[in-house]
Write an enzyme that holds these catalytic residues in place. Structure first.
Site, PDB file in Angstrom:
ATOM      1  N   CYS A   1      -3.337   6.786  -5.038  1.00 23.90           N
ATOM      2  CA  CYS A   1      -3.030   5.358  -4.922  1.00 23.90           C
ATOM      3  C   CYS A   1      -1.581   5.080  -5.346  1.00 23.90           C
ATOM      4  O   CYS A   1      -1.251   5.123  -6.529  1.00 23.90           O
ATOM      5  CB  CYS A   1      -4.010   4.508  -5.739  1.00 23.90           C
ATOM      6  SG  CYS A   1      -3.885   2.753  -5.345  1.00 23.90           S
TER       7      CYS A   1
ATOM      8  N   THR B   1       0.178   2.196  -5.225  1.00 23.88           N
ATOM      9  CA  THR B   1       0.376   0.995  -6.058  1.00 23.88           C
ATOM     10  C   THR B   1      -0.299   1.198  -7.417  1.00 23.88           C
ATOM     11  O   THR B   1       0.188   0.710  -8.433  1.00 23.88           O
ATOM     12  CB  THR B   1      -0.184  -0.259  -5.344  1.00 23.88           C
ATOM     13  OG1 THR B   1      -1.513   0.009  -4.883  1.00 23.88           O
ATOM     14  CG2 THR B   1       0.690  -0.657  -4.171  1.00 23.88           C
TER      15      THR B   1
ATOM     16  N   CYS C   1       0.865  -1.182   0.000  1.00 27.12           N
ATOM     17  CA  CYS C   1       0.000   0.000   0.000  1.00 27.12           C
ATOM     18  C   CYS C   1       0.903   1.234   0.000  1.00 27.12           C
ATOM     19  O   CYS C   1       1.651   1.450   0.966  1.00 27.12           O
ATOM     20  CB  CYS C   1      -0.906  -0.025   1.226  1.00 27.12           C
ATOM     21  SG  CYS C   1      -2.049   1.357   1.209  1.00 27.12           S
TER      22      CYS C   1
ATOM     23  N   HIS D   1       0.058   4.645  -0.230  1.00 23.52           N
ATOM     24  CA  HIS D   1      -0.319   5.732   0.682  1.00 23.52           C
ATOM     25  C   HIS D   1      -0.094   5.285   2.122  1.00 23.52           C
ATOM     26  O   HIS D   1       0.278   6.081   2.979  1.00 23.52           O
ATOM     27  CB  HIS D   1      -1.790   6.151   0.454  1.00 23.52           C
ATOM     28  CG  HIS D   1      -2.758   5.464   1.355  1.00 23.52           C
ATOM     29  ND1 HIS D   1      -3.440   4.308   0.996  1.00 23.52           N
ATOM     30  CD2 HIS D   1      -3.126   5.718   2.649  1.00 23.52           C
ATOM     31  CE1 HIS D   1      -4.195   3.923   2.017  1.00 23.52           C
ATOM     32  NE2 HIS D   1      -4.031   4.751   3.012  1.00 23.52           N
TER      33      HIS D   1
ATOM     34  N   HIS E   1      -8.310  -4.111  -7.794  1.00 25.55           N
ATOM     35  CA  HIS E   1      -8.313  -2.644  -7.874  1.00 25.55           C
ATOM     36  C   HIS E   1      -8.641  -2.260  -9.325  1.00 25.55           C
ATOM     37  O   HIS E   1      -8.029  -2.785 -10.263  1.00 25.55           O
ATOM     38  CB  HIS E   1      -6.950  -2.053  -7.541  1.00 25.55           C
ATOM     39  CG  HIS E   1      -6.544  -2.196  -6.098  1.00 25.55           C
ATOM     40  ND1 HIS E   1      -6.174  -3.398  -5.541  1.00 25.55           N
ATOM     41  CD2 HIS E   1      -6.459  -1.273  -5.106  1.00 25.55           C
ATOM     42  CE1 HIS E   1      -5.869  -3.195  -4.269  1.00 25.55           C
ATOM     43  NE2 HIS E   1      -6.033  -1.922  -3.985  1.00 25.55           N
TER      44      HIS E   1
HETATM   45  O1  PYC Z   1      -1.824   3.721  -2.046  1.00 24.89           O
HETATM   46  O2  PYC Z   1      -1.279   1.736  -2.808  1.00 24.89           O
HETATM   47  C1  PYC Z   1      -2.072   2.513  -2.281  1.00 24.89           C
HETATM   48  C2  PYC Z   1      -3.410   2.023  -1.898  1.00 24.89           C
HETATM   49  C3  PYC Z   1      -3.924   0.773  -2.110  1.00 24.89           C
HETATM   50  C4  PYC Z   1      -5.218   0.780  -1.577  1.00 24.89           C
HETATM   51  C5  PYC Z   1      -5.453   2.022  -1.043  1.00 24.89           C
HETATM   52  N1  PYC Z   1      -4.330   2.763  -1.257  1.00 24.89           N
END
Ligand code: PYC
Length: 327
Positions: free
Chosen positions: A242, A244, A92, A94, A212
Site C-alpha cells: 500500500c 499511501t 493510490c 500501487h 483504511h
Molecule cells: O497503494 O495507495 C495504495 C492503495 C490504496 C488502496 C489500495 N492500494
C-alpha cells in the site's frame, strides 16, 4: 447482435500482487476545470460506469480502477481518478505505479520523471531504467497519536491516525498473526476496527473518513523492516504494501524520530511483496503553497508493476448485469 453501449479500452497490471485497471479510452468526457471537478462529474453522473468496470462479471472487488484524463496542468503527463468497488480513492500508490508501467507498455512514456494529476494533488513518478517505479506522494502527516477505540470482541485498540493521500488508522499492538493464510480473520478484525472508529466518530482532519486500517508486525524477511496488512474501503485487502499506507507509516516514523530523512524503509505486504520508502521533510513553500501541519513529510515509494492484460470491456444494452453485480 445487440449493440454495445460502451467499449472501455483497458490495461490491467498488478503492483506487488495488487491489481490496477487503467481505462484509457471509451469513457464519456468528464466536465470540469480540474481533476477534482471531473471527479464530481464522475460521482454524480457516471457512478454506474465505475460499477460496470470494477464489479463482477467484468471485474472483482480487489481491482482498483484508474481513469486516465487529459492533464489540466501543463506539467502533468495525465490526470487520473482512482476508484474501486466501494467508491473513489484520493490517491493510490500501487495504482500510480501500475499506471506508469501501463503507459510505458503503451510506449506513451519512457524512463524518466512524469507528473500525474490526482484529486488530492500532483504526484511525481519516476520510471527507472531497470523497470521499477518511484512515486513521490502527496504531503503526508500524522494527525493524532495513539488514539484509543473500544472494539467489540477485541477490546481497547490504540492506533495513529495519519494521512498518506487517504486516511489510515495504524495499529501495531493487535495480537493478530499477519500471514497470507490468515487474511479472512485479518479482514474481519480490521472491519471491526473500522466500524468502531465510525461508531465513535473518530475521523481524520476535517471529518475525513478513516477508510483504511493498517496492522503491522515484524517481517520474517530480514531485508524488510516491517510487514503489514491493509484493509481498503470496500472490504478487500491490499496485496501490495500500500503506497499511501506506507506513506502514512513513514509520517508516523518521522514524527516519532524513528526514521531519519532519506533513510530507506522496506515495507513488506501480507503476501510478501515489498515497497521501499523514504521521505524528506516538507517545507511550507511547497508547490501548492499549502500550509502543511508540523512534521509533514514528502514520501517516496518505490515498487514494481507488471502488465497482465490489454483488452476491451464490452457493456451490452440488454445485459442484465451491465452495471455489475452489487457487492
Ligand atoms: O497503494 O495507495 C495504495 C492503495 C490504496 C488502496 C489500495 N492500494
Amino acid at each position: 447482435m445487440t449493440s454495445a453501449l460502451f467499449n472501455f479500452k483497458i490495461i490491467d497490471s498488478h503492483t506487488g500482487g495488487e491489481p490496477t485497471r487503467m481505462v484509457y479510452d471509451g469513457f464519456p468526457n468528464l466536465v470540469g476545470d480540474s481533476v477534482q471537478d471531473k471527479l464530481q462529474d464522475f460521482k454524480q453522473n457516471y457512478d454506474h460506469l465505475r460499477q460496470s468496470i470494477i464489479l463482477e462479471p467484468r471485474g472483482n472487488e480487489v481491482l482498483v480502477g484508474a481513469l486516465l484524463l487529459p492533464a489540466t496542468d501543463p506539467k502533468a503527463a495525465a490526470g487520473v481518478i482512482f476508484f474501486n468497488n466501494a467508491g473513489y480513492l484520493g490517491m493510490c500508490g500501487h495504482g500510480t505505479i501500475g499506471v506508469i508501467i501501463s503507459l510505458a507498455y503503451q510506449k506513451k512514456i519512457s524512463a524518466g520523471t512524469h507528473w500525474l494529476e490526482t484529486p488530492v494533488g500532483l504526484v511525481k513518478a519516476t520510471l527507472h531504467t531497470d523497470g521499477s517505479c518511484s512515486v513521490q506522494n502527496v504531503p503526508s502527516y500524522r494527525y493524532q497519536k495513539q488514539v484509543a477505540v473500544q472494539v467489540p470482541e477485541l477490546g481497547l485498540i490504540h492506533g495513529d491516525i495519519a494521512w498518506g493521500g487517504n486516511w489510515f488508522f495504524l495499529v501495531s499492538e493487535h495480537g493478530q498473526d499477519i500471514q497470507a493464510s490468515n487474511v479472512k480473520k485479518l479482514t474481519q478484525v480490521t472491519m471491526q476496527i473500522k466500524q468502531a472508529l465510525a461508531a465513535a466518530n473518530i475521523t481524520g482532519k476535517n471529518d475525513g473518513e478513516i477508510d483504511h486500517i493498517e496492522l503491522f508486525a515484524a517481517s520474517d524477511d530480514e531485508k524488510s523492516n516491517s510487514k503489514n496488512f491493509v484493509l481498503c474501503p470496500g472490504a478487500a485487502y491490499d496485496r501490495s504494501p500500500c503506497g499511501t499506507g506506507t506513506s502514512a507509516k513513514l509520517a508516523c516514523l518521522a514524527a516519532d524520530n524513528l526514521l531519519a530523512s532519506e533513510q530507506l524503509w522496506q515495507q513488506q505486504s501480507v503476501v510478501g511483496s515489498v515497497f521501499t520508502g523514504s521521505y524528506q521533510w516538507a517545507t511550507n513553500t511547497g508547490s501548492a503553497g499549502i500550509d502543511y501541519p508540523e512534521q509533514t513529510i514528502i514520501p517516496t515509494i518505490c515498487g514494481r508493476a507488471y502488465v497482465c492484460a490489454e483488452t476491451t470491456l464490452i457493456v451490452q444494452e440488454n445485459d442484465p448485469f451491465k452495471w455489475g453485480i452489487p457487492s
